[in-house]
Design a protein around this motif. Sequence first.
Motif: not given
Length: 175
Positions: A110-113, A151-157, A161-174
Amino acid sequence: MNKSLLSTLACSLVLAACSTTAQKPAASTEQPVSAAQAAPAPVAAPGLSAAELEAQKLKAQREELAKKSVYFAFDKFAVEAKYHDVVKQQSDFLKGHANDAVTVEGNADERGSREYNLALGQKRAESVRKALVLQGVPDARIEAVSFGSEKPRESCAEERCWAENRRVDFQHKDK
């Protein structure tokens, strides 16, 4: 009286013994399934076709892969060596399933604009996309998007929490 008691007991034992005998299973018309095809097969409902079983297996594999993410240090977007195995697992699956495509979703804390976090999330997604391409996945099967801090996974300051939110997720599909 003893004779009738013994006769009753003997009949009971014979009936009990008969009820526990193993029965030979009926001959199956299905083809044997190799270990590679069977693992990790989900528990299937009776009456599913081979295509439906394969679709369930694919769904389960995609769900497992979606649980894996690549994490980033604060204000960074390079994929660290400790996440190369995650990228390899994703690329191996994609190379083994020609009809599969993936969306790599970049996220930031959440840090930054809002604009900065969207740009950073996009850089992270592009970094993972490039790593997948270097592993042999066709670029046309990968879409890189950014959610910034939406889309944060964790919501604390706190750093955890910040470390959990700095990520890339994978969504597979046809595809």
